[in-house]
Design a protein around this motif. Structure first.
Motif, PDB file in Angstrom:
ATOM      1  N   VAL A 244       5.562  -5.923   1.460  1.00 51.80           N
ATOM      2  CA  VAL A 244       5.574  -7.387   1.458  1.00 51.80           C
ATOM      3  C   VAL A 244       6.820  -7.899   0.740  1.00 51.80           C
ATOM      4  O   VAL A 244       7.524  -8.797   1.235  1.00 51.80           O
ATOM      5  CB  VAL A 244       4.291  -7.931   0.789  1.00 51.80           C
ATOM      6  CG1 VAL A 244       4.394  -9.443   0.590  1.00 51.80           C
ATOM      7  CG2 VAL A 244       3.068  -7.596   1.636  1.00 51.80           C
ATOM      8  N   MET A 245       7.109  -7.325  -0.427  1.00 51.65           N
ATOM      9  CA  MET A 245       8.276  -7.783  -1.181  1.00 51.65           C
ATOM     10  C   MET A 245       9.564  -7.492  -0.415  1.00 51.65           C
ATOM     11  O   MET A 245      10.524  -8.262  -0.480  1.00 51.65           O
ATOM     12  CB  MET A 245       8.310  -7.105  -2.552  1.00 51.65           C
ATOM     13  CG  MET A 245       7.121  -7.434  -3.450  1.00 51.65           C
ATOM     14  SD  MET A 245       6.821  -9.216  -3.615  1.00 51.65           S
ATOM     15  CE  MET A 245       8.378  -9.753  -4.306  1.00 51.65           C
ATOM     16  N   GLY A 246       9.574  -6.360   0.316  1.00 48.48           N
ATOM     17  CA  GLY A 246      10.757  -6.067   1.120  1.00 48.48           C
ATOM     18  C   GLY A 246      10.963  -7.086   2.223  1.00 48.48           C
ATOM     19  O   GLY A 246      12.092  -7.535   2.472  1.00 48.48           O
ATOM     20  N   GLU A 247       9.869  -7.475   2.897  1.00 47.98           N
ATOM     21  CA  GLU A 247       9.994  -8.485   3.944  1.00 47.98           C
ATOM     22  C   GLU A 247      10.356  -9.846   3.359  1.00 47.98           C
ATOM     23  O   GLU A 247      11.149 -10.590   3.941  1.00 47.98           O
ATOM     24  CB  GLU A 247       8.672  -8.585   4.724  1.00 47.98           C
ATOM     25  CG  GLU A 247       8.371  -7.386   5.614  1.00 47.98           C
ATOM     26  CD  GLU A 247       9.372  -7.265   6.739  1.00 47.98           C
ATOM     27  OE1 GLU A 247       9.909  -8.293   7.168  1.00 47.98           O
ATOM     28  OE2 GLU A 247       9.617  -6.133   7.199  1.00 47.98           O
ATOM     29  N   VAL A 248       9.763 -10.177   2.197  1.00 47.39           N
ATOM     30  CA  VAL A 248      10.083 -11.451   1.547  1.00 47.39           C
ATOM     31  C   VAL A 248      11.555 -11.485   1.164  1.00 47.39           C
ATOM     32  O   VAL A 248      12.205 -12.549   1.170  1.00 47.39           O
ATOM     33  CB  VAL A 248       9.171 -11.661   0.320  1.00 47.39           C
ATOM     34  CG1 VAL A 248       9.663 -12.838  -0.526  1.00 47.39           C
ATOM     35  CG2 VAL A 248       7.737 -11.912   0.761  1.00 47.39           C
TER      36      VAL A 248
ATOM     37  N   SER B 104       1.611  -7.779 -12.961  1.00 45.79           N
ATOM     38  CA  SER B 104       0.964  -7.907 -14.268  1.00 45.79           C
ATOM     39  C   SER B 104       0.267  -6.598 -14.651  1.00 45.79           C
ATOM     40  O   SER B 104      -0.024  -5.750 -13.799  1.00 45.79           O
ATOM     41  CB  SER B 104      -0.045  -9.058 -14.252  1.00 45.79           C
ATOM     42  OG  SER B 104      -1.104  -8.766 -13.344  1.00 45.79           O
ATOM     43  N   LEU B 105       0.014  -6.427 -15.942  1.00 47.91           N
ATOM     44  CA  LEU B 105      -0.633  -5.207 -16.430  1.00 47.91           C
ATOM     45  C   LEU B 105      -2.017  -5.046 -15.838  1.00 47.91           C
ATOM     46  O   LEU B 105      -2.433  -3.926 -15.471  1.00 47.91           O
ATOM     47  CB  LEU B 105      -0.707  -5.242 -17.968  1.00 47.91           C
ATOM     48  CG  LEU B 105      -1.356  -4.017 -18.634  1.00 47.91           C
ATOM     49  CD1 LEU B 105      -0.569  -2.760 -18.299  1.00 47.91           C
ATOM     50  CD2 LEU B 105      -1.433  -4.217 -20.145  1.00 47.91           C
ATOM     51  N   GLU B 106      -2.751  -6.124 -15.707  1.00 39.87           N
ATOM     52  CA  GLU B 106      -4.104  -6.054 -15.158  1.00 39.87           C
ATOM     53  C   GLU B 106      -4.083  -5.597 -13.705  1.00 39.87           C
ATOM     54  O   GLU B 106      -4.963  -4.845 -13.268  1.00 39.87           O
ATOM     55  CB  GLU B 106      -4.766  -7.431 -15.274  1.00 39.87           C
ATOM     56  CG  GLU B 106      -6.242  -7.439 -14.863  1.00 39.87           C
ATOM     57  CD  GLU B 106      -6.893  -8.797 -15.057  1.00 39.87           C
ATOM     58  OE1 GLU B 106      -8.093  -8.921 -14.777  1.00 39.87           O
ATOM     59  OE2 GLU B 106      -6.185  -9.732 -15.503  1.00 39.87           O
ATOM     60  N   ALA B 107      -3.070  -6.031 -12.946  1.00 43.62           N
ATOM     61  CA  ALA B 107      -2.997  -5.644 -11.538  1.00 43.62           C
ATOM     62  C   ALA B 107      -2.506  -4.205 -11.376  1.00 43.62           C
ATOM     63  O   ALA B 107      -3.075  -3.419 -10.618  1.00 43.62           O
ATOM     64  CB  ALA B 107      -2.085  -6.603 -10.783  1.00 43.62           C
ATOM     65  N   THR B 108      -1.449  -3.837 -12.089  1.00 40.51           N
ATOM     66  CA  THR B 108      -0.887  -2.493 -11.930  1.00 40.51           C
ATOM     67  C   THR B 108      -1.841  -1.399 -12.374  1.00 40.51           C
ATOM     68  O   THR B 108      -1.736  -0.261 -11.938  1.00 40.51           O
ATOM     69  CB  THR B 108       0.419  -2.375 -12.727  1.00 40.51           C
ATOM     70  OG1 THR B 108       0.174  -2.748 -14.108  1.00 40.51           O
ATOM     71  CG2 THR B 108       1.489  -3.282 -12.148  1.00 40.51           C
ATOM     72  N   SER B 109      -2.795  -1.734 -13.261  1.00 35.68           N
ATOM     73  CA  SER B 109      -3.739  -0.723 -13.740  1.00 35.68           C
ATOM     74  C   SER B 109      -4.749  -0.318 -12.675  1.00 35.68           C
ATOM     75  O   SER B 109      -5.376   0.742 -12.785  1.00 35.68           O
ATOM     76  CB  SER B 109      -4.472  -1.239 -14.985  1.00 35.68           C
ATOM     77  OG  SER B 109      -5.235  -2.401 -14.673  1.00 35.68           O
ATOM     78  N   ILE B 110      -4.954  -1.132 -11.635  1.00 36.40           N
ATOM     79  CA  ILE B 110      -5.952  -0.814 -10.604  1.00 36.40           C
ATOM     80  C   ILE B 110      -5.322  -0.648  -9.226  1.00 36.40           C
ATOM     81  O   ILE B 110      -6.018  -0.280  -8.284  1.00 36.40           O
ATOM     82  CB  ILE B 110      -7.041  -1.904 -10.541  1.00 36.40           C
ATOM     83  CG1 ILE B 110      -6.431  -3.258 -10.184  1.00 36.40           C
ATOM     84  CG2 ILE B 110      -7.800  -2.004 -11.837  1.00 36.40           C
ATOM     85  CD1 ILE B 110      -7.464  -4.340  -9.938  1.00 36.40           C
ATOM     86  N   ILE B 111      -4.043  -0.897  -9.090  1.00 30.96           N
ATOM     87  CA  ILE B 111      -3.385  -0.760  -7.785  1.00 30.96           C
ATOM     88  C   ILE B 111      -3.049   0.703  -7.556  1.00 30.96           C
ATOM     89  O   ILE B 111      -2.353   1.329  -8.348  1.00 30.96           O
ATOM     90  CB  ILE B 111      -2.109  -1.632  -7.728  1.00 30.96           C
ATOM     91  CG1 ILE B 111      -2.485  -3.113  -7.724  1.00 30.96           C
ATOM     92  CG2 ILE B 111      -1.285  -1.303  -6.491  1.00 30.96           C
ATOM     93  CD1 ILE B 111      -1.294  -4.047  -7.770  1.00 30.96           C
ATOM     94  N   GLY B 112      -3.554   1.247  -6.462  1.00 26.86           N
ATOM     95  CA  GLY B 112      -3.291   2.628  -6.113  1.00 26.86           C
ATOM     96  C   GLY B 112      -1.988   2.785  -5.344  1.00 26.86           C
ATOM     97  O   GLY B 112      -1.320   1.799  -4.999  1.00 26.86           O
ATOM     98  N   PRO B 113      -1.609   4.055  -5.038  1.00 29.92           N
ATOM     99  CA  PRO B 113      -0.341   4.299  -4.329  1.00 29.92           C
ATOM    100  C   PRO B 113      -0.279   3.620  -2.957  1.00 29.92           C
ATOM    101  O   PRO B 113       0.749   3.050  -2.595  1.00 29.92           O
ATOM    102  CB  PRO B 113      -0.300   5.829  -4.184  1.00 29.92           C
ATOM    103  CG  PRO B 113      -1.219   6.340  -5.258  1.00 29.92           C
ATOM    104  CD  PRO B 113      -2.281   5.301  -5.415  1.00 29.92           C
ATOM    105  N   GLU B 114      -1.369   3.660  -2.194  1.00 25.14           N
ATOM    106  CA  GLU B 114      -1.348   3.062  -0.854  1.00 25.14           C
ATOM    107  C   GLU B 114      -1.196   1.553  -0.927  1.00 25.14           C
ATOM    108  O   GLU B 114      -0.398   0.960  -0.187  1.00 25.14           O
ATOM    109  CB  GLU B 114      -2.638   3.428  -0.120  1.00 25.14           C
ATOM    110  CG  GLU B 114      -2.670   2.945   1.325  1.00 25.14           C
ATOM    111  CD  GLU B 114      -3.927   3.382   2.048  1.00 25.14           C
ATOM    112  OE1 GLU B 114      -4.077   3.042   3.229  1.00 25.14           O
ATOM    113  OE2 GLU B 114      -4.767   4.068   1.420  1.00 25.14           O
ATOM    114  N   LEU B 115      -1.942   0.925  -1.843  1.00 23.46           N
ATOM    115  CA  LEU B 115      -1.835  -0.523  -2.004  1.00 23.46           C
ATOM    116  C   LEU B 115      -0.475  -0.906  -2.566  1.00 23.46           C
ATOM    117  O   LEU B 115       0.117  -1.920  -2.172  1.00 23.46           O
ATOM    118  CB  LEU B 115      -2.960  -1.021  -2.920  1.00 23.46           C
ATOM    119  CG  LEU B 115      -3.113  -2.542  -3.059  1.00 23.46           C
ATOM    120  CD1 LEU B 115      -3.321  -3.183  -1.696  1.00 23.46           C
ATOM    121  CD2 LEU B 115      -4.275  -2.870  -3.988  1.00 23.46           C
ATOM    122  N   ASP B 116       0.048  -0.086  -3.475  1.00 32.16           N
ATOM    123  CA  ASP B 116       1.365  -0.358  -4.045  1.00 32.16           C
ATOM    124  C   ASP B 116       2.439  -0.306  -2.953  1.00 32.16           C
ATOM    125  O   ASP B 116       3.373  -1.122  -2.941  1.00 32.16           O
ATOM    126  CB  ASP B 116       1.666   0.657  -5.135  1.00 32.16           C
ATOM    127  CG  ASP B 116       3.004   0.400  -5.798  1.00 32.16           C
ATOM    128  OD1 ASP B 116       3.183  -0.669  -6.419  1.00 32.16           O
ATOM    129  OD2 ASP B 116       3.890   1.262  -5.694  1.00 32.16           O
TER     130      ASP B 116
END
Length: 637
Positions: A119-123, A101-113
């Protein structure tokens, strides 16, 4: 305004802003505002990333347990497993929707991304895991471990989501993370033991896995409980000291000590379900309580920001206004000087140098006017004058170097032309003497002298080429390429070693004959010099789609890869002649001649260990094939 030094202006520009901003606004923004944003960010991360991740973990744990149970039963997969998978898929979809979501991507940094992508790769491996479960390719332990890799990735993501700046909140969040991870380890135990109860026994590998999981679970529980405060720790202490959790611990100890399932096997599932459900609920409520604390802390920080900001606003505004005025003037002065310096370095000087290389005349006064300086800062004015001086000096140096180079070229050309004239006269004299001599020994000496003189002529032509002029020899009619190769062989000292078989018929234009002969002679000379005197130098040729190819192959030691690449680069892009680089004059001559006629010369490794020079003569240098009538007439002549 009087001329001031740049130090004075910088002190005036920075003194008041530094005092005001460091004393007041830096404190507010550096600590309070920063803490506020981090707390708000932590709250948003909890809602957009952590909460759906927790829900996804719960569904993964359920599917892990049901998948292990399904592998313990024979027959088709139970209907409950399909329902659990549907809930897992919904949790995956919800997690993906929230974290993107826009709200999440605006505060997610490179390390967290990066962690979210892991996680998505393992899922993304869920489909393969389910396929192995349905096909009974995986064992119970392998299935549990496959799902556990996914949950481990989620817990690593959860660890990076703990970003609150307040140390007390941070410690409480870490404690809850340890307990949540311990809860997942208990879920892994439940999956293995419950499925083993259905199958009737634990495998040796499953026993060893439980032997590792149980102590780790106890350790994580103790570490998490140690850092929690009374309000957060109380419910967990009550649960861990309850009889129902005691039964869980007792079961674990029996399994570890006896290496098999306890006798009262059915009690495990009920106890594990009851304790697991209570712990899941406690984790949710404690996390919500911790998030509420973060909101309360953010409210207190806002009040501090309002008070501190109001007290420092007047001083900060005054400092900013003064800084803006002084900074604007200084920026304009530096900007003008910067543009002038860039124009000098990137446009004017390169253009002057390029014109000088082409031999054009350059007027120093016109091409190096003073750089205008309209500023009031003393140092900037001095720098502008220094640039003007540097510009003039650089242009004068370039003009002087160009004149010196032209002088060297004229000297080379004059000396070479004189040598050419003398050598040509000597060749004519030798030819006359050969015609008059009938004695074999004298004739052999004359032939040897004629060969030496031919090599001298090639050296003179090399000097002419170095000066930028043409060699001088020309042919009005096309010449057979076989004759050109033979002429080049005749200009080589060790010509006896060169093997030239009959070549496919081709002819060169008269204007290119002398240059191609010289080019081939230089390559043949290198091949004989840099190979053992007992080995042959082979010349091969054939017609190709883009022209005619000649290959000159020696059997020497060859070249290193880096050295060969450097030579090929110089052959492809002829450099400007450097007097200091006199050891590779032949290479420079070859590159100049090749560039003059569009010939491509490339060095490659020979199968015999030496070097093969490949000469591609383009069709523009080749003449039309000779007609049969002209060939017959020439034969009669």
């Amino acid at each position: 305004m009087a001329t001031r030094t740049i130090r004075f202006k910088l002190y005036a520009l920075l003194s008041l802003p530094i005092v005001a901003l460091i004393a007041l606004w830096t404190f507010v923004t550096g600590y309070l505002v920063g803490d506020l944003f981090e707390l708000r960010q932590a709250t948003t991360l909890y809602d957009r990333v952590s909460a759906p991740a927790i829900a996804l973990t719960t569904e993964m744990q359920n599917e892990r347990k049901f998948s292990a149970a399904a592998l313990s039963k024979s027959g088709s997969q139970p209907e409950e497993l399909s329902e659990v998978r549907e809930r897992t898929d919904k949790a995956v979809s919800e997690f993906r929707t929230r974290v993107t979501s826009l709200e999440a991507t605006s505060i997610i940094g490179p390390e967290l991304d990066a962690s979210i992508k892991q996680v998505m790769g393992e899922v993304g491996r869920l489909r393969a895991i389910r396929r192995d479960v349905d096909g009974r390719v995986s064992s119970r332990l392998q299935a549990v471990q496959a799902f556990s890799r996914i949950t481990d990735t989620i817990y690593r993501l959860q660890d990076k989501l703990v970003t609150v700046p307040e140390i007390g909140l941070y410690q409480q969040a870490i404690g809850l993370q340890r307990i949540a991870h311990a809860r997942d380890l208990m879920s892994r135990e439940d999956s293995l033991i419950s499925s083993a109860v259905l199958a009737g026994a634990l495998t040796h590998d499953e026993y060893e896995a439980i032997e590792v999981i149980a102590p780790n679970r106890w350790l994580l529980f103790s570490e998490g409980m140690a850092v929690l405060d009374g309000e957060l720790r109380g419910p967990f202490e009550e649960l861990l000291s309850s009889p129902r959790h005691g039964r869980i611990t007792e079961f674990e100890k029996q399994i570890i000590e006896t290496s098999r399932l306890p006798r009262d096997r059915g009690s495990w599932q009920a106890a594990a379900a009851e304790v697991g459900g209570e712990m899941d609920q406690l984790l949710i409520t404690r996390a919500k309580l911790l998030n509420d604390r973060a909101d309360d802390a953010a409210g207190g920080i806002i009040a501090k920001i309002i008070i501190a900001g109001g007290l420092g606003l007047a001083a900060i505004l005054g400092a900013m206004i003064l800084s803006a005025r002084l900074g604007r003037g200084l920026a304009e002065e530096l900007g003008s000087l910067r543009l002038a310096a860039l124009d000098l370095a990137e446009a004017r000087l390169p253009q002057v140098v390029e014109r000088l290389r082409k031999g054009e005349s350059v007027n120093v006064e016109t091409e190096a006017p003073p750089i205008p300086t309209t500023g009031t800062t003393l140092e900037i004015t001095d720098v502008g004058r220094a640039f003007s001086t540097v510009q003039r000096t650089a242009v004068e140096a370039a003009v002087g170097e160009a004149r010196l180079r032209q002088g060297f070229n004229r000297v080379f050309r004059n000396l070479a032309r004189r040598n050419q004239s003398l050598v040509q006269r000597q060749l004519v004299q030798l030819d006359s003497m050969q015609r008059k001599t009938t004695q074999p020994e004298a004739l052999e000496d004359l032939y040897r002298l004629d060969h030496l003189t031919t090599r001298m002529r090639r050296q003179s032509e090399g000097l002419v080429i170095l000066s930028g002029a043409t060699a001088g020899r020309t042919w009005r009619t096309p010449v057979s390429l076989m004759d050109v190769v033979r002429a080049a062989v005749a200009e080589v000292e060790d010509y006896q070693r060169i093997v030239v078989p009959p070549l496919p018929e081709a002819r060169l234009t008269g204007s290119a004959t002398a240059d191609v002969t010289h080019l081939l002679a230089e390559l043949l000379e290198n091949a004989t010099v840099f190979s053992p005197p007992t080995t042959p130098v082979n010349v091969r040729g054939e017609t190709v789609g883009r022209g005619y190819v000649l290959e000159i192959e020696d059997r020497g030691l060859g070249l290193q890869d880096m050295e060969r690449e450097g030579i090929n680069e110089r052959l492809a892009t002829p450099p400007e002649f450097d007097v200091a680089d006199s050891e590779q004059l032949g290479l420079f001559v070859v590159s100049q001649l090749a560039a003059r006629h569009g010939i491509k010369v490339t060095l490659s490794r020979s199968p015999f260990g030496g070097t093969t020079a490949v000469v591609l003569i383009p069709r523009t240098v080749l003449a039309e094939p000779e007609t049969q009538e002209a060939s017959a007439v020439r034969a009669l002549e």
